[in-house]
Design a protein around this motif. Structure first.
Motif, PDB file in Angstrom:
ATOM      1  N   LEU A   1      26.674  78.578  41.218  1.00 43.52           N
ATOM      2  CA  LEU A   1      26.070  78.272  42.510  1.00 43.52           C
ATOM      3  C   LEU A   1      26.773  77.080  43.147  1.00 43.52           C
ATOM      4  CD1 LEU A   1      23.566  78.760  44.488  1.00 43.52           C
ATOM      5  CD2 LEU A   1      22.548  76.805  43.306  1.00 43.52           C
ATOM      6  N   ILE A   2      26.977  77.159  44.460  1.00 45.25           N
ATOM      7  CA  ILE A   2      27.451  76.024  45.254  1.00 45.25           C
ATOM      8  C   ILE A   2      26.291  75.555  46.122  1.00 45.25           C
ATOM      9  CG2 ILE A   2      29.010  75.262  47.075  1.00 45.25           C
ATOM     10  CD1 ILE A   2      31.049  77.283  46.004  1.00 45.25           C
TER      11      ILE A   2
ATOM     12  N   VAL B   1      43.062  74.279  35.896  1.00 51.06           N
ATOM     13  CA  VAL B   1      41.667  74.720  35.890  1.00 51.06           C
ATOM     14  C   VAL B   1      40.802  73.502  35.587  1.00 51.06           C
ATOM     15  CG1 VAL B   1      39.941  76.183  34.778  1.00 51.06           C
ATOM     16  CG2 VAL B   1      42.256  77.062  35.169  1.00 51.06           C
ATOM     17  N   ILE B   2      39.884  73.163  36.485  1.00 53.49           N
ATOM     18  CA  ILE B   2      39.006  72.012  36.302  1.00 53.49           C
ATOM     19  C   ILE B   2      37.783  72.459  35.502  1.00 53.49           C
ATOM     20  CG2 ILE B   2      37.535  70.337  37.483  1.00 53.49           C
ATOM     21  CD1 ILE B   2      39.516  70.341  39.772  1.00 53.49           C
ATOM     22  N   PRO B   3      37.508  71.798  34.375  1.00 50.11           N
ATOM     23  CA  PRO B   3      36.376  72.233  33.538  1.00 50.11           C
ATOM     24  C   PRO B   3      35.042  71.999  34.225  1.00 50.11           C
ATOM     25  CG  PRO B   3      37.311  70.174  32.724  1.00 50.11           C
ATOM     26  CD  PRO B   3      38.239  70.661  33.781  1.00 50.11           C
ATOM     27  N   LEU B   4      34.107  72.895  33.998  1.00 51.91           N
ATOM     28  CA  LEU B   4      32.763  72.813  34.578  1.00 51.91           C
ATOM     29  C   LEU B   4      31.816  72.198  33.557  1.00 51.91           C
ATOM     30  CD1 LEU B   4      32.722  76.367  36.164  1.00 51.91           C
ATOM     31  CD2 LEU B   4      32.668  74.220  37.451  1.00 51.91           C
ATOM     32  N   PRO B   5      30.838  71.416  34.017  1.00 51.72           N
ATOM     33  CA  PRO B   5      29.861  70.830  33.078  1.00 51.72           C
ATOM     34  C   PRO B   5      28.888  71.888  32.575  1.00 51.72           C
ATOM     35  CG  PRO B   5      29.250  70.299  35.317  1.00 51.72           C
ATOM     36  CD  PRO B   5      30.584  70.997  35.393  1.00 51.72           C
TER      37      PRO B   5
ATOM     38  N   MET C   1      27.256  74.618  38.393  1.00 51.22           N
ATOM     39  CA  MET C   1      26.988  74.254  39.785  1.00 51.22           C
ATOM     40  C   MET C   1      28.078  73.340  40.314  1.00 51.22           C
ATOM     41  SD  MET C   1      22.984  73.147  40.111  1.00 51.22           S
ATOM     42  CE  MET C   1      23.215  72.770  41.867  1.00 51.22           C
ATOM     43  N   ILE C   2      28.321  73.448  41.622  1.00 53.62           N
ATOM     44  CA  ILE C   2      29.137  72.486  42.356  1.00 53.62           C
ATOM     45  C   ILE C   2      28.342  72.061  43.584  1.00 53.62           C
ATOM     46  CG2 ILE C   2      31.211  72.166  43.770  1.00 53.62           C
ATOM     47  CD1 ILE C   2      32.724  73.912  41.828  1.00 53.62           C
TER      48      ILE C   2
END
Length: 482
Positions: free
Chosen positions: A239-240, A473-477, A294-295
């Motif tokens: 989700l953004i 690739v930026i890791p997601l929490p 989420m971002i």
């Protein structure tokens, strides 16, 4: 931003006593002051000076002036000298504020602030006449219906823009980096603000836009998540949450919105001089996203309750924050009713993110910095008014002010070319209110949103590293407790 509870004035407060003294002293200028303060700490000498000024104005001002006008002006001056957000509200102004927080009011749908005699736009609320006319954050309104605003109080300018639905008002605007003023004619409307809207950006990937925080925003956000879950056949992949140019609103709505995405943990806490100013708000769960990544998109127009949500989701490692440093409005205003039917909107506390950071005058630094897609938009973003620029702003000691973005998204190649023509350029309003006319955001025009979706989908994005652009690739929490 209004705290969703109003403490009752204590009996025998300075407010109740000082009014009586002012009226008593003003009856005679021959009162002798034997002490700077009485036993209750009331500054008698200053009150005598006030009484003298009051009497001189009443006797010698060029036009007859009513007691009410002078007293209202004195109260306004006293409160406005404290900080940019404290204010005296007349009964009419209090009613208008209550209508605004309920999400239905008449006017243009524009959030403004007065600074050094200048009326500056903070944001235009999605879907309103102001947004549809293309009014942008940072615009300076110099005339209303061809009347210059120099020397006119902020509330008076707001009243000039309001009026009967269907009537028109003409605004003359100075826009940064444009040499000629713009003249825009808008039609007033009953503003029914739909603060929460949602859409699917791609199969399994949802988008929620919150334009401001009203009393029902928390419940509306939860309904939006549930609706997206249904569209995704019961499983959202990510989700953004778009909080760009969200000027804030009701504290409780921000807390409830953050709680929508957390299983547990502190959301925000406040600290002030009195016991009832110290509050803590924690998440109760469940996380309506069930741990999906989420971002959160923010920019310099994200303020107040929007910063509460952003700070909670960042510090609790629930979401990546992406965009630009936020506005920096980290103070709490309590609405205290007065006996005349009006109210005092008074700054009573500062709020702190779960990590103990006060964002007052500093803002929240994103995890991922991304600038708008061309030079003109970047310049406009730089011109957005910040809390730290307001006259009389409160400063808070903050150990967190040295924070910097972990990643910086490289601008697209098109950003280095000449400024696009009007026919092809996305304006700042396009990016900030991409979903204003339809529920489908424009991924072609909205570069930050497009990059956020790519990160959410675990795609490589261009990141600036040691002066060059690298693809990574930026890791997601991962959500706590998942």
């Amino acid at each position: 931003m209004s705290v969703p509870r109003s403490p009752k004035p204590r009996s025998g407060t300075l407010l109740g006593v000082s009014v009586g003294l002012v009226l008593g002293v003003s009856a005679s200028f021959a009162v002798t002051v034997h002490a700077a303060k009485d036993q209750n700490g009331i500054p008698l000498e200053q009150i005598q000076t006030f009484s003298q000024v009051f009497g001189i104005v009443k006797s010698h001002y060029v036009d007859p002036t009513s007691d009410k006008k002078l007293m209202d002006g004195a109260i306004n001056g006293m409160v406005s000298a404290l900080d940019p957000h404290s204010a005296y509200l007349t009964p009419k102004e209090l009613k208008e504020m209550q209508v605004f927080t309920n999400g239905k009011f008449g006017g243009l749908g524009i959030e403004v602030t007065g600074e050094h005699g200048v009326l500056k736009v903070i944001s235009a609320i999605d879907g309103t006449p102001a947004a549809k006319a293309g009014i942008e954050p940072g615009d300076i309104i110099i005339k209303i219906d061809h009347k210059a605003l120099q020397g006119i109080a902020l509330q008076k300018t707001v009243d000039m823009m309001r009026g009967k639905p269907g009537t028109q008002v003409t605004l003359t605007i100075l826009r940064p980096h444009q040499t000629q003023p713009l003249t825009l004619t808008l039609t007033r409307a009953i503003i029914k603000v739909q603060s929460v809207r949602s859409a699917m950006l791609a199969p399994g990937y949802g988008y929620i836009r919150i334009s401001q925080f009203q009393e029902n925003t928390g419940s509306a956000t939860r309904k939006a998540v549930e609706h997206l879950e249904q569209e995704a056949n019961g499983h959202l992949k990510g989700l953004i949450l778009d909080l760009r140019n969200n000027p804030g609103g009701v504290l409780g709505a921000g807390v409830e919105t953050a709680d929508t995405f957390l299983n547990k943990g502190l959301i925000v806490y406040t600290k002030g001089r009195t016991d009832d100013s110290d509050m803590r708000f924690s998440a109760h769960g469940p996380d309506y996203l069930h741990g999906a990544p989420m971002i959160v998109l923010v920019n310099g127009g994200s303020a107040s309750a929007a910063e509460i949500v952003t700070g909670a989701l960042k510090d609790d490692h629930r979401a990546l924050i992406m965009g630009q440093r936020t506005f920096g409005k980290g103070s709490v205003q309590t609405v205290i009713p007065l006996s005349n039917g009006g109210a005092l909107k008074l700054t009573t506390a500062l709020y702190y993110t779960p990590a103990g950071c006060s964002i007052q005058s500093e803002g929240i630094v994103p995890n991922i910095e991304v600038q708008p897609s061309n030079a003109r938009l970047r310049a406009l973003d730089a011109d957005l008014l910040k809390e730290s620029e307001l006259h009389g702003v409160l400063k808070a000691p903050d150990e967190c002010r040295k924070a910097t973005p972990r990643y910086t998204i490289a601008p697209p190649a098109s950003a280095t070319v000449a400024t696009p023509t009007a026919a092809t350029e996305s304006t700042a309003a396009d990016e900030a209110i991409a979903a204003s006319s339809t529920l489908k955001p424009n991924l072609v025009k909205d570069y930050p949103l497009r990059e956020a979706l790519a990160i959410l989908q675990n795609q490589a994005v261009p990141v600036q590293e040691k002066g060059r652009s690298v693809t990574m690739v930026i890791p997601l929490p991962k959500a706590v407790g998942q």
